[in-house]
Write a protein that holds these residues in place. Structure first.
Motif, PDB file in Angstrom:
ATOM      1  N   SER A 148       0.834  -1.210   0.000  1.00  0.00           N
ATOM      2  CA  SER A 148       0.000   0.000   0.000  1.00  0.00           C
ATOM      3  C   SER A 148       0.864   1.254   0.000  1.00  0.00           C
ATOM      4  O   SER A 148       0.546   2.240  -0.681  1.00  0.00           O
ATOM      5  N   ILE A 149       1.949   1.222   0.739  1.00  0.00           N
ATOM      6  CA  ILE A 149       2.840   2.391   0.814  1.00  0.00           C
ATOM      7  C   ILE A 149       3.608   2.562  -0.489  1.00  0.00           C
ATOM      8  O   ILE A 149       3.684   3.665  -1.036  1.00  0.00           O
ATOM      9  N   GLY A 170      -0.959   3.930  -2.227  1.00  0.00           N
ATOM     10  CA  GLY A 170      -2.348   3.721  -1.851  1.00  0.00           C
ATOM     11  C   GLY A 170      -3.190   2.943  -2.833  1.00  0.00           C
ATOM     12  O   GLY A 170      -4.318   2.563  -2.524  1.00  0.00           O
TER      13      GLY A 170
END
Length: 108
Positions: A6-7, A11
């Motif tokens: 996600s990072i 996102g």
């Protein structure tokens, strides 16, 4: 791994992860409260406000499922997830939800 992805993807993977979590919760509990697509779209449209509601409802559903399984409910997940979401720590709440899902998936 989901947190790192996600990072790294800024996102984008987090949106896919949200979709998968919503779908997996429905599979685990046997209820079709809201589809993964619905959660994803409404979270985007409401700029994350729907996700706060969803986090709270998922906490309730997991606590109910834990009670249904005959386990003692150790904490109020709904409130914990909501507070994490309010403070912008949705990724932590998602990780906790994923941890619970993994626990029940391996128990089955």
């Amino acid at each position: 791994m989901c947190i790192i992805l996600s990072i790294v993807t800024f996102g984008i993977y987090g949106l896919y992860w949200l979709y998968c979590l919503a779908s997996d919760i429905n599979t685990l509990t046997g209820e079709e409260d809201s589809s993964g697509f619905k959660v994803l779209i409404l979270s985007i449209i409401t700029l994350g406000l729907y996700e706060l509601y969803w986090l709270y409802k998922v906490g309730e559903r997991l606590s109910d499922f834990q009670t249904y399984q005959g386990e003692m409910v150790d904490s109020d997940r709904a409130l914990v997830y909501l507070i994490l979401g309010i403070f912008g720590l949705n990724i932590v709440a998602r990780a906790l939800i994923q941890n619970d899902l993994n626990k029940y998936a391996y128990d089955s």
